[in-house]
Design a protein around this motif. Sequence first.
Motif, PDB file in Angstrom:
ATOM      1  N   TYR A 231      15.088  29.970 -22.280  1.00 30.13           N
ATOM      2  CA  TYR A 231      14.068  29.238 -21.535  1.00 30.13           C
ATOM      3  C   TYR A 231      12.680  29.663 -22.012  1.00 30.13           C
ATOM      4  N   SER A 232      11.856  28.691 -22.297  1.00 28.65           N
ATOM      5  CA  SER A 232      10.457  28.980 -22.652  1.00 28.65           C
ATOM      6  C   SER A 232       9.556  28.238 -21.681  1.00 28.65           C
ATOM      7  N   ALA A 233       8.508  28.915 -21.232  1.00 30.52           N
ATOM      8  CA  ALA A 233       7.635  28.306 -20.225  1.00 30.52           C
ATOM      9  C   ALA A 233       6.659  27.315 -20.846  1.00 30.52           C
ATOM     10  N   ASN A 234       6.237  27.561 -22.082  1.00 31.58           N
ATOM     11  CA  ASN A 234       5.330  26.615 -22.739  1.00 31.58           C
ATOM     12  C   ASN A 234       5.514  26.675 -24.256  1.00 31.58           C
ATOM     13  N   PHE A 235       4.761  25.816 -24.952  1.00 33.53           N
ATOM     14  CA  PHE A 235       4.982  25.665 -26.390  1.00 33.53           C
ATOM     15  C   PHE A 235       4.651  26.949 -27.156  1.00 33.53           C
TER      16      PHE A 235
END
Lengths: 556, 347
Positions: A231-235
Amino acid sequence: MISSNKPEIIPIEVSSRILRHISRGIYRSPAGALKELISNSYDAGATKVTINTNYPSLDTIIITDDGNGISEKSFRKIISQIGFSDKKLGETITVKGDRKEFERQIIGHYGIGLLAIGQLTKEAIIISKTEGTLEGFKADIDFEQFEIVQKNKIKTAVIKDEAELEKLDSSQKAKFPIGECTLQRVRFDKTEKETSFTKIELTLIREDIKRVIKGEQPTKLFPEISKQHVYSANFEEILKLLREKEKKTADTKIKNQRIPRLKEYFYEMLLWELATYSPVAYPGIKEFETDSELESFSKEATKLEFDVVVDGFILKKPYEKYFWSSKKGYKPIVFKWLNEKYYKNNTASAFIVYQPGTMIRPKIMQGVLVRERGVSVGLYDGTFLNYPFNEGTKFNSLTGEIFAQGLSGAMNIDRDSFNQASTEYLEFTDWFHNKLYKVVFPFIKKYQQKKESPSRTKNQELLLKIFELLSKDKQKIRKLEFQELKGEDKKRLKKSGNKLIINTKHKENRLNITQREKLLLAISLITGEYITTEIFDDVSDEIENYKSKLRSDAKR
Amino acid sequence: MKSKITNQNYGLMRNVDHLMAQCPLKHEIRTTLWKSYIQGLGAKPIKYLTLYSPPLMDVKFLHKMGFISVTNSKYDNVVGVSLDEKAVADTNSQTEHRLELLLEGDINSLLSNADKSIENKKKLFESFPFDVINLDYTDTLHASNKTEELSPHFSAIENLLRLQYKKNKDEFILFITAYAKVDLYNKYFLGDLVKFVKENISHTPNFSSKLNSTFKTKDANEFKKADPNNFFLIGLIKFILRFLKPFNYDIKSGEANWLIRNRQPYESRLLHLAFHIQKYVPAVPKKRTYVGKNVNFVEHKSVRFIRNNFLTLEEKKDYDRLFKLHQNEINELNSMTFELRTPAPKE
């Protein structure tokens, strides 16, 4: 058989099998097909396009843009004749920007967006509306080259067997049907009169497309990586993940573990590819801001006013802040050329970034990226458009982008590569290679001579220390060991019998695997001794071979 | 034993989640109970742990209220736990920004040793402590078919209190929501609740007299039969408060709200509990000669919950009024997704 001496005119036609093959997909990857749809939104004057892939389930993919929409009349033409397009090469459209209207040069002119949809899904719904009307259309599309199968009680689409499809190819038709479209006119609320948009819902994604995006295809080889969703919160986190993954891979190599490379993160790679392809803005970091060296490139990209948001990730050109930081004491060096003519009135602007003493990370950014009207043609080319000279590892320390005009005609239909035998492309590569040959590489050579790489200095220092120790002690070293000596941070070397311990607790002794190999080779060559280590047993043969080669060279 | 949620249950839970997300009664609870308790904490922005319930109305609402900040297109300090791939996809696609961390899994098993996803478990553990924990369950806390002594839900509550304690969290808010239909609960668990109430009646005069004055009873079994909902509420709170003691936690305040869905053929009751939890600080003894132990009698505070005036929201009675009041805000929060808004064609 020719029956008389009279010349006979025979039409040359394309077999339906070829058309069938093309209609099944011309794009290299799902990102390539999605790029086509993004390009269509761009050409429709959109300022924002959102893609909801519903990852990790990938049940449906929804592409929505705020462009001018498609009229029912135009859509009828598009579906009845794929490849037909009202768009002309070099044409401009008016875009309603944030503050004012502006002209945008379109990028596509083949009218093959529907093929991109057909490559991704069996079924799709397109809803579109143009400005100034309360009517729009809804189209339900079904591509016939797929069949539906049940997988874990879930409907999924797979491509039909090739032999089955070939049975359908026997008919000689002027047009070649690849599916069906149910078109209906729809009305919207009167408050929406000025709204325009296009929404494409890909409702039955092909099974293989899902597998590619999820990265499930190497399951047999590497079962342990088959289901790693990170999971990544933003680019920015995605870019960091891709870079750090490489580092982790390099570190793990020391322990002789075999782990898959960067492409383990398939979904993240899809986003990276889309960010690289799309004519989106550069990230808001100082290297691209006002009064920076690359300001003009950033301004050009920002001027396009085009945002792409995928699954909530706001895509920017994939440059991290980290990319511009000093590495091993050196900051990246930028070369740039603005609006130079390369052929007739065709111009190009370019920047090349050189990172001294280290390689560009992630590796996928090593090379040069060509953009035609802001959209990339393929990804970073590590051959630098087939640069004719070998510059060794210098290539790994370079990255850059070229913004060209006038290459549209040289592009292949998938806009992912060039027809290398086209005049524009040949002149363009000549121009670029000239820059590399006359400016970039001579500079790097001079720069490297002037300043030795800090890693080399670090190795040399350690080597000198070792010889200092050896000259004092007559006993031969038979074994070399890298070991952490607890509580002895300041001690670089320690001799124990015929074993020399290099203390990895000392900060100057922290060498990577290549540096260690080089160090071992140097000691071995200078002392003429065969030295073993627990780590380098496998390279001892290579050292012996190298030594004998040096001896025979010397004899000659 | 690991709690097992079947695919069929997932579907059911999604439907309930969807209903509750749009429900004006639920929004009333967000805007009154939840908001006031978070305000009482006095922290802004907060670190928030939430469960799967697309379109994540709680996160959007708390962001709107200024309790959750957004930077770099993400809701800062918000950790979500979603049940499966589909839930993760829904959670992502139905928000305007991405959560700081979104984990796939069942919160109960992630907080226990039952889950094999070591990576997700590690990430969840590392993200502790939280200012607000919202266990917005849409099922029972100890179902009748569960045989274990401590249900996965209660184990999860115990584990998260342990993690808060380990990370030195002195003050936080805990919201627990669950179905409160007594017939759906495990009979041994209900037996325990009877036992606790019975003990309190016989050992705590305050408890006994307040129960008698409020519900006109002095017998636990009789109370259970005559007023099962209030019996369940008091017993459950007492049960939860027992978990606080080993970690030296006390409650500053607590509240309960009922949400009754009675527009459907089968009436269902959702109990919303809110606790403002803080570290127990022993009172300074009045007489300096006192040398006894300072004991945290947090369970005794269950007396506070012997009330018959908790807010009760009923669909039949309150739906239309609350629909008018909250519909605009519900629509607004619903439409806060990253996807471009496009008009729907008329039917």
